[in-house]
Design a protein around this motif. Structure first.
Motif, PDB file in Angstrom:
ATOM      1  N   ILE A  68       6.027   0.288   8.233  1.00  0.00           N
ATOM      2  CA  ILE A  68       5.523  -0.785   7.368  1.00  0.00           C
ATOM      3  C   ILE A  68       4.228  -1.343   7.973  1.00  0.00           C
ATOM      4  CG2 ILE A  68       6.170  -2.883   6.137  1.00  0.00           C
ATOM      5  CD1 ILE A  68       9.057  -2.428   7.213  1.00  0.00           C
ATOM      6  N   ASP A  69       3.132  -1.175   7.271  1.00  0.00           N
ATOM      7  CA  ASP A  69       1.846  -1.667   7.779  1.00  0.00           C
ATOM      8  C   ASP A  69       1.029  -2.207   6.603  1.00  0.00           C
ATOM      9  OD1 ASP A  69      -0.446  -2.218   9.166  1.00  0.00           O
ATOM     10  OD2 ASP A  69      -0.702  -0.210   9.998  1.00  0.00           O
ATOM     11  N   MET A  70       1.078  -3.537   6.433  1.00  0.00           N
ATOM     12  CA  MET A  70       0.371  -4.249   5.380  1.00  0.00           C
ATOM     13  C   MET A  70       1.073  -4.104   4.033  1.00  0.00           C
ATOM     14  SD  MET A  70      -3.593  -3.371   6.487  1.00  0.00           S
ATOM     15  CE  MET A  70      -4.312  -4.243   5.086  1.00  0.00           C
ATOM     16  N   ILE A  71       1.972  -5.047   3.727  1.00  0.00           N
ATOM     17  CA  ILE A  71       2.680  -5.008   2.440  1.00  0.00           C
ATOM     18  C   ILE A  71       2.714  -6.382   1.756  1.00  0.00           C
ATOM     19  CG2 ILE A  71       4.111  -3.016   3.068  1.00  0.00           C
ATOM     20  CD1 ILE A  71       6.464  -5.033   3.472  1.00  0.00           C
ATOM     21  N   GLY A  72       1.776  -7.272   2.108  1.00  0.00           N
ATOM     22  CA  GLY A  72       1.822  -8.622   1.568  1.00  0.00           C
ATOM     23  C   GLY A  72       0.699  -9.012   0.627  1.00  0.00           C
ATOM     24  N   ARG A  73      -0.245  -8.099   0.408  1.00  0.00           N
ATOM     25  CA  ARG A  73      -1.405  -8.446  -0.420  1.00  0.00           C
ATOM     26  C   ARG A  73      -1.573  -7.443  -1.556  1.00  0.00           C
ATOM     27  NH1 ARG A  73      -5.428 -11.629   2.513  1.00  0.00           N
ATOM     28  NH2 ARG A  73      -6.772 -11.316   0.696  1.00  0.00           N
ATOM     29  N   ILE A  74      -2.651  -7.618  -2.318  1.00  0.00           N
ATOM     30  CA  ILE A  74      -2.991  -6.738  -3.428  1.00  0.00           C
ATOM     31  C   ILE A  74      -4.365  -6.137  -3.160  1.00  0.00           C
ATOM     32  CG2 ILE A  74      -3.559  -6.656  -5.894  1.00  0.00           C
ATOM     33  CD1 ILE A  74      -1.552  -8.918  -6.306  1.00  0.00           C
ATOM     34  N   ASP A  75      -4.498  -4.862  -3.436  1.00  0.00           N
ATOM     35  CA  ASP A  75      -5.782  -4.172  -3.317  1.00  0.00           C
ATOM     36  C   ASP A  75      -6.632  -4.542  -4.528  1.00  0.00           C
ATOM     37  OD1 ASP A  75      -7.904  -2.440  -3.224  1.00  0.00           O
ATOM     38  OD2 ASP A  75      -6.715  -0.615  -3.033  1.00  0.00           O
ATOM     39  N   PRO A  76      -7.723  -5.302  -4.360  1.00  0.00           N
ATOM     40  CA  PRO A  76      -8.514  -5.754  -5.516  1.00  0.00           C
ATOM     41  C   PRO A  76      -9.212  -4.612  -6.246  1.00  0.00           C
ATOM     42  CG  PRO A  76      -9.638  -6.268  -3.459  1.00  0.00           C
ATOM     43  CD  PRO A  76      -8.281  -5.771  -3.082  1.00  0.00           C
ATOM     44  N   LYS A  77      -9.359  -3.471  -5.590  1.00  0.00           N
ATOM     45  CA  LYS A  77     -10.045  -2.336  -6.217  1.00  0.00           C
ATOM     46  C   LYS A  77      -9.121  -1.571  -7.158  1.00  0.00           C
ATOM     47  CE  LYS A  77     -10.997  -0.417  -2.264  1.00  0.00           C
ATOM     48  NZ  LYS A  77     -10.393  -1.427  -1.377  1.00  0.00           N
ATOM     49  N   ARG A  78      -7.820  -1.836  -7.069  1.00  0.00           N
ATOM     50  CA  ARG A  78      -6.872  -0.998  -7.791  1.00  0.00           C
ATOM     51  C   ARG A  78      -6.760  -1.365  -9.267  1.00  0.00           C
ATOM     52  NH1 ARG A  78      -1.584  -0.815  -9.348  1.00  0.00           N
ATOM     53  NH2 ARG A  78      -0.610   1.257  -9.267  1.00  0.00           N
ATOM     54  N   GLY A  79      -6.569  -2.655  -9.559  1.00  0.00           N
ATOM     55  CA  GLY A  79      -6.356  -3.073 -10.937  1.00  0.00           C
ATOM     56  C   GLY A  79      -4.965  -2.691 -11.415  1.00  0.00           C
ATOM     57  N   GLY A  80      -4.624  -3.100 -12.633  1.00  0.00           N
ATOM     58  CA  GLY A  80      -3.334  -2.729 -13.205  1.00  0.00           C
ATOM     59  C   GLY A  80      -2.194  -3.576 -12.676  1.00  0.00           C
ATOM     60  N   ASN A  81      -1.005  -2.998 -12.687  1.00  0.00           N
ATOM     61  CA  ASN A  81       0.229  -3.675 -12.328  1.00  0.00           C
ATOM     62  C   ASN A  81       0.198  -4.189 -10.890  1.00  0.00           C
ATOM     63  OD1 ASN A  81       2.856  -4.527 -12.035  1.00  0.00           O
ATOM     64  ND2 ASN A  81       3.783  -2.509 -12.329  1.00  0.00           N
ATOM     65  N   ARG A  82       0.440  -5.484 -10.686  1.00  0.00           N
ATOM     66  CA  ARG A  82       0.443  -6.030  -9.320  1.00  0.00           C
ATOM     67  C   ARG A  82       1.704  -5.615  -8.565  1.00  0.00           C
ATOM     68  NH1 ARG A  82       3.381 -10.847  -8.603  1.00  0.00           N
ATOM     69  NH2 ARG A  82       1.913 -11.714  -7.081  1.00  0.00           N
ATOM     70  N   ASN A  83       2.729  -5.220  -9.287  1.00  0.00           N
ATOM     71  CA  ASN A  83       3.983  -4.812  -8.650  1.00  0.00           C
ATOM     72  C   ASN A  83       3.909  -3.323  -8.300  1.00  0.00           C
ATOM     73  OD1 ASN A  83       6.650  -4.932  -7.678  1.00  0.00           O
ATOM     74  ND2 ASN A  83       7.456  -4.237  -9.654  1.00  0.00           N
TER      75      ASN A  83
ATOM     76  N   PRO B  87      10.506  13.258   9.518  1.00  0.00           N
ATOM     77  CA  PRO B  87      10.084  12.791   8.190  1.00  0.00           C
ATOM     78  C   PRO B  87       9.724  11.300   8.209  1.00  0.00           C
ATOM     79  CG  PRO B  87      12.074  14.112   8.024  1.00  0.00           C
ATOM     80  CD  PRO B  87      11.844  13.865   9.489  1.00  0.00           C
ATOM     81  N   ILE B  88       8.701  10.956   7.447  1.00  0.00           N
ATOM     82  CA  ILE B  88       8.225   9.561   7.455  1.00  0.00           C
ATOM     83  C   ILE B  88       7.915   9.077   6.049  1.00  0.00           C
ATOM     84  CG2 ILE B  88       7.216   9.845   9.766  1.00  0.00           C
ATOM     85  CD1 ILE B  88       4.851   9.414   6.841  1.00  0.00           C
ATOM     86  N   ILE B  89       7.913   7.758   5.890  1.00  0.00           N
ATOM     87  CA  ILE B  89       7.280   7.107   4.735  1.00  0.00           C
ATOM     88  C   ILE B  89       6.435   5.965   5.291  1.00  0.00           C
ATOM     89  CG2 ILE B  89       7.563   5.883   2.562  1.00  0.00           C
ATOM     90  CD1 ILE B  89      10.300   7.122   2.244  1.00  0.00           C
ATOM     91  N   PHE B  90       5.214   5.887   4.825  1.00  0.00           N
ATOM     92  CA  PHE B  90       4.302   4.815   5.216  1.00  0.00           C
ATOM     93  C   PHE B  90       4.106   3.913   4.000  1.00  0.00           C
ATOM     94  CE2 PHE B  90      -0.532   4.047   6.113  1.00  0.00           C
ATOM     95  CZ  PHE B  90      -0.285   2.718   6.396  1.00  0.00           C
ATOM     96  N   TYR B  91       4.474   2.639   4.136  1.00  0.00           N
ATOM     97  CA  TYR B  91       4.361   1.632   3.077  1.00  0.00           C
ATOM     98  C   TYR B  91       3.108   0.792   3.314  1.00  0.00           C
ATOM     99  CZ  TYR B  91       9.316   2.858   2.534  1.00  0.00           C
ATOM    100  OH  TYR B  91      10.501   3.537   2.373  1.00  0.00           O
ATOM    101  N   PHE B  92       2.271   0.654   2.282  1.00  0.00           N
ATOM    102  CA  PHE B  92       0.922   0.109   2.481  1.00  0.00           C
ATOM    103  C   PHE B  92       0.419  -0.483   1.166  1.00  0.00           C
ATOM    104  CE2 PHE B  92      -3.732   1.624   2.787  1.00  0.00           C
ATOM    105  CZ  PHE B  92      -4.151   0.538   3.546  1.00  0.00           C
ATOM    106  N   ASN B  93      -0.187  -1.703   1.241  1.00  0.00           N
ATOM    107  CA  ASN B  93      -0.724  -2.292   0.010  1.00  0.00           C
ATOM    108  C   ASN B  93      -2.214  -2.032  -0.207  1.00  0.00           C
ATOM    109  OD1 ASN B  93      -0.247  -5.523   1.522  1.00  0.00           O
ATOM    110  ND2 ASN B  93      -2.141  -4.371   1.645  1.00  0.00           N
ATOM    111  N   GLY B  94      -2.864  -1.338   0.728  1.00  0.00           N
ATOM    112  CA  GLY B  94      -4.307  -1.115   0.627  1.00  0.00           C
ATOM    113  C   GLY B  94      -5.084  -2.218   1.325  1.00  0.00           C
ATOM    114  N   THR B  95      -6.377  -2.034   1.406  1.00  0.00           N
ATOM    115  CA  THR B  95      -7.225  -3.014   2.086  1.00  0.00           C
ATOM    116  C   THR B  95      -7.739  -4.051   1.086  1.00  0.00           C
ATOM    117  OG1 THR B  95      -9.169  -1.611   1.811  1.00  0.00           O
ATOM    118  CG2 THR B  95      -7.904  -1.348   3.845  1.00  0.00           C
ATOM    119  N   HIS B  96      -8.405  -5.067   1.639  1.00  0.00           N
ATOM    120  CA  HIS B  96      -8.938  -6.161   0.822  1.00  0.00           C
ATOM    121  C   HIS B  96     -10.081  -6.811   1.590  1.00  0.00           C
ATOM    122  CE1 HIS B  96      -6.319  -8.295   3.621  1.00  0.00           C
ATOM    123  NE2 HIS B  96      -5.291  -7.609   3.149  1.00  0.00           N
ATOM    124  N   ALA B  97     -10.697  -7.810   1.009  1.00  0.00           N
ATOM    125  CA  ALA B  97     -11.881  -8.427   1.617  1.00  0.00           C
ATOM    126  C   ALA B  97     -11.593  -9.079   2.958  1.00  0.00           C
ATOM    127  CB  ALA B  97     -12.475  -9.456   0.653  1.00  0.00           C
TER     128      ALA B  97
END
Length: 518
Positions: A390-405, A463-473
């Motif tokens: 788990i590395d960064m799962i609390g924000r929204i990537d502003p470049k993505r758009g669409g569903n915030r969930n 085996p791995i899963i990496f959970y990530f919300n993307g970067t932001h300003a």
């Protein structure tokens, strides 16, 4: 997260792209409903943790600094309060990770009475000390197929002299290839490492390497490091390190003036004094690890990880709080651990053991996780069934758009199709998050798959899963503060990891690895 500059080494790795597929048989049938325990993971608790963990008091959690020590103590104390034991057998929650800040060494080398200052006619990036009365010259220092510069040469415990290049036939073709094409032994980037590595494998105590083509490049790197006082943090080399010293024309003349024309290996008398001292700074840091033992398969381990560190304070005194990076992952891990502990206390603990691993030095190059996998795994890697990182799962990537969930998933299909399908099915059943595999693409220029701690497990075929919300300003800036976290999303994303961990830990068989690490 961080960008890693790898000097003198080209990393050429490819990975498989992901396809969204669902295996309806992926999720096992369980008589225990995990929802009761998942619901103990709440916005309120996550927020309470994060306003402490990412507060100014923790000073940006710079690796090895007082703020990071406060973070470590916070994590340790919380596990103690929950009654979740330390992962280490001695009861210590802390796994010491020896680090150092690399600086160029200082000193001199004397060849047959001529003394040379480090940084002028000789270069080295490590400590080199010793007195020698004999030098073993192995010419090009190559061994491949029927060709060997080491025939009848004993270099064990000796000082070895090697020159760059490779043998050439009278007709101008290269001996190794039989053509006009040079081999890898002449490659500017790889030749020095390949040749010095071979000598050291054969027992050489130290290597003197003559290379007029590469010398200016190494000199530039040496001067850069010397002038850059911050240095690069690395794992401390605890092995019996062997020295590599590069020579130019000025220094090699004192040892072997005819090195350009003489290609014949031979040992000869020479007086060599090496007085090169390391000036690396030592850094004290640690991982934090706790465990809930499995009820049926205690010797199989699921590791859930996040990184406890961040980047500290800016030059002008502003604190990089790191609420999202990776305060969000750190507090999520605490809440997941608490949910599993409540299940365990109710007699519904996981069948497999779950390790809650908070690693240090991620921002410096995935150092804490590298130490765990490469140097001192608390539990055998071959008995580690998966890593959920788990590395960064609390924000929204502003470049993505669409569903915030939404949530970016990376690496779920790289080693185990079964884990990927399981992940999809768990999400569809419990959390209904829109999974975005954009950064799982093998052509992703950001290369996020290689930039967080899961990678050190993946490279070991875990085996791995990496959970990530993307970067932001606010990524790696003082603006990454707890008030900007989307706590409703953090709650649901944390529950997703919990549900996935629940399934991996409780299914009858461990997830199958059907692809190899690349």
């Amino acid at each position: 997260m961080r960008f890693i500059l790898l000097l003198l080494l080209g990393l050429q790795i490819s990975c498989n792209s992901s396809q969204k597929t669902v295996d309806t048989n992926a999720v096992s049938t369980s008589t225990v409903d995990p929802v009761t325990y998942a619901q103990t993971i709440t916005e309120e608790d996550l927020k309470e943790h994060l306003y402490v963990y990412a507060s100014d008091e923790f000073e940006g959690r710079e690796t090895g600094q007082p703020g990071q020590k406060k973070a470590v103590e916070y994590l340790k104390s919380y596990y103690e309060s929950l009654g979740i034991p330390a992962a280490k057998a001695n009861g210590d929650y802390l796994q010491k990770v020896p680090l150092e800040i690399a600086h160029v060494p200082e000193g001199t080398a004397s060849f047959n009475g001529s003394t040379f200052e480090l940084g002028d006619d000789i270069l080295s990036f490590s400590q080199a000390k010793g007195s020698y009365e004999e030098l073993v010259y192995v010419g090009y220092g190559i061994e491949e197929g029927s060709y060997s510069d080491y025939s009848d040469m004993d270099v064990s415990g000796k000082l070895v002299l090697i020159k760059a290049g490779e043998p050439v036939n009278e007709d101008g073709t290269y001996t190794l290839s039989g053509t006009k094409e040079k081999s890898i032994w002449s490659n500017m980037s790889e030749g020095v490492g390949k040749k010095s590595g071979l000598a050291m494998e054969k027992g050489a105590k130290a290597v003197l390497y003559y290379d007029t083509t590469n010398y200016p490049r190494f000199k530039g790197y040496f001067d850069f490091m010397k002038n850059n006082k911050s240095g690069q943090m690395t794992l401390k080399d605890q092995s019996d390190a062997k020295a590599l010293i590069l020579l130019n024309k000025g220094s090699v003349k004192a040892l072997k003036p005819d090195i350009e024309t003489d290609h014949n290996p031979a040992a000869f008398t020479a007086t060599v004094e090496l007085n090169i001292e390391s000036s690396n700074g030592q850094v004290d840091s640690e991982n934090v690890a706790a465990i809930i033992k499995g009820t049926e398969k205690p010797n199989e381990y699921l590791i859930i990880s996040s990184h406890l560190d961040h980047i500290g304070v800016t030059a002008d005194g502003q604190i990089n709080n790191g609420a999202d990076d990776d305060g969000s992952g750190s507090v999520a891990l605490l809440e997941i651990a608490e949910a599993f502990k409540k299940a365990s206390d109710a007699g519904e603990g996981p069948k497999r053991s779950i390790v809650f691993l908070h690693v240090t030095g991620e921002e410096k190059g995935l150092l804490g996780s590298k130490y765990y996998t490469d140097v001192d795994p608390i539990f055998p890697l071959e008995q580690t069934v998966a890593n959920l990182n788990i590395d960064m799962i609390g924000r929204i990537d502003p470049k993505r758009g669409g569903n915030r969930n939404y949530l970016y998933l990376i690496g779920s299909d790289k080693l185990s199709t079964e884990l990927h399908n399981l992940s999809e099915e768990i999400n569809a059943k419990y959390t209904q998050i829109e999974f975005d595999y954009k950064y799982n693409d093998e052509n992703d220029p950001n290369r996020f798959y290689y930039r967080s701690d899961h990678y050190n497990f993946a490279k070991n075929n875990i085996p791995i899963i990496f959970y990530f919300n993307g970067t932001h300003a606010d990524y790696h800036r003082p603006g990454d503060t707890p008030d900007k976290i989307n706590y409703d999303l953090l709650e649901n994303r944390t529950r997703l990891v919990f549900y996935t961990a629940w399934e991996v830990a409780n299914r009858e068989k461990r997830v199958v690895v059907d692809k190899s690490a690349k």
